[in-house]
Design an enzyme around this catalytic site. Sequence first.
Site, short mmCIF file in Angstrom:
data_model
loop_
_atom_site.label_atom_id
_atom_site.label_comp_id
_atom_site.label_asym_id
_atom_site.label_seq_id
_atom_site.Cartn_x
_atom_site.Cartn_y
_atom_site.Cartn_z
N HIS A 1 18.67 31.37 12.66
CA HIS A 1 19.56 32.26 11.92
C HIS A 1 20.98 31.71 11.81
O HIS A 1 21.44 31.00 12.70
CB HIS A 1 19.67 33.63 12.61
N HIS B 1 24.67 32.98 12.19
CA HIS B 1 25.37 34.09 12.83
C HIS B 1 26.80 34.17 12.31
O HIS B 1 27.33 33.20 11.77
CB HIS B 1 25.33 33.93 14.36
N HIS C 1 23.71 38.38 13.34
CA HIS C 1 23.32 37.65 12.14
C HIS C 1 24.36 37.87 11.04
O HIS C 1 24.89 38.97 10.90
CB HIS C 1 21.97 38.13 11.62
N HIS D 1 17.35 43.55 8.78
CA HIS D 1 16.79 42.21 8.99
C HIS D 1 15.51 42.04 8.20
O HIS D 1 14.74 42.99 8.02
CB HIS D 1 16.52 42.03 10.49
N HIS E 1 19.37 40.07 5.83
CA HIS E 1 20.69 39.55 6.15
C HIS E 1 20.84 38.22 5.41
O HIS E 1 19.86 37.49 5.24
CB HIS E 1 20.84 39.25 7.64
N ASP F 1 19.39 35.40 7.59
CA ASP F 1 17.98 35.42 8.00
C ASP F 1 17.22 34.24 7.40
O ASP F 1 16.82 34.27 6.24
CB ASP F 1 17.30 36.73 7.57
N HIS G 1 16.57 30.76 18.51
CA HIS G 1 16.19 31.74 19.54
C HIS G 1 14.97 31.28 20.32
O HIS G 1 14.21 30.43 19.88
CB HIS G 1 15.94 33.10 18.89
N ARG H 1 19.16 33.43 22.96
CA ARG H 1 19.74 32.33 22.18
C ARG H 1 19.63 31.06 23.01
O ARG H 1 20.24 30.95 24.06
CB ARG H 1 21.19 32.66 21.86
#
Length: 179
Positions: A68, A70, A86, A94, A103, A106, A143, A166
Amino acid sequence: MLAPLLALLAIPATFAGYACTDTTKAMVSLKGPGPGNGTVYFTQQAGSDEVHITGELNAFTPGKHGFHIHTSGDIYTDGCASTGGHYNPFNRTHGAPTDRIRHVGDLGNVEVDDSGHAKIDFTDRVITLCGRRTILGRGVVVHSGADDLGRGGFADSKTTGHAGNRTACGVIATVDATK
């Protein structure tokens, strides 16, 4: 005012005024609290609404990992936790990279093979390297688990994709587009 409406209607970036006038290239060097690392490149050709994403990840656990953009490029205050949520300038739920409602950040999952390596090579029409909703200076996070793409039914499915901790992150920075 017009950009959120165009995004809601899934209008490509070129029509929303976010296409680059020159070819723009950026990269992120991913390092983490975990052993995973990698380098990812983002390239947007002049006049195009597509961003081509390429790169490699190394030393990750095999399987799918949420990938993702962020909100913040701050990886210094508190490591990957400092990157915020995100990137979601239109306050949506999401979703998957192919979903109309998602998002901006995403980007789904990357698949790591049994040797801990992943090749990344795909395009996205929602992120952009130009204009007000640029991803330049923002964080990229890999992640520990798979992104359920907002469909998992967990309390955090519609906000984070239930992708777990993360494990690696970095800041997106411009690089010479001629190289």
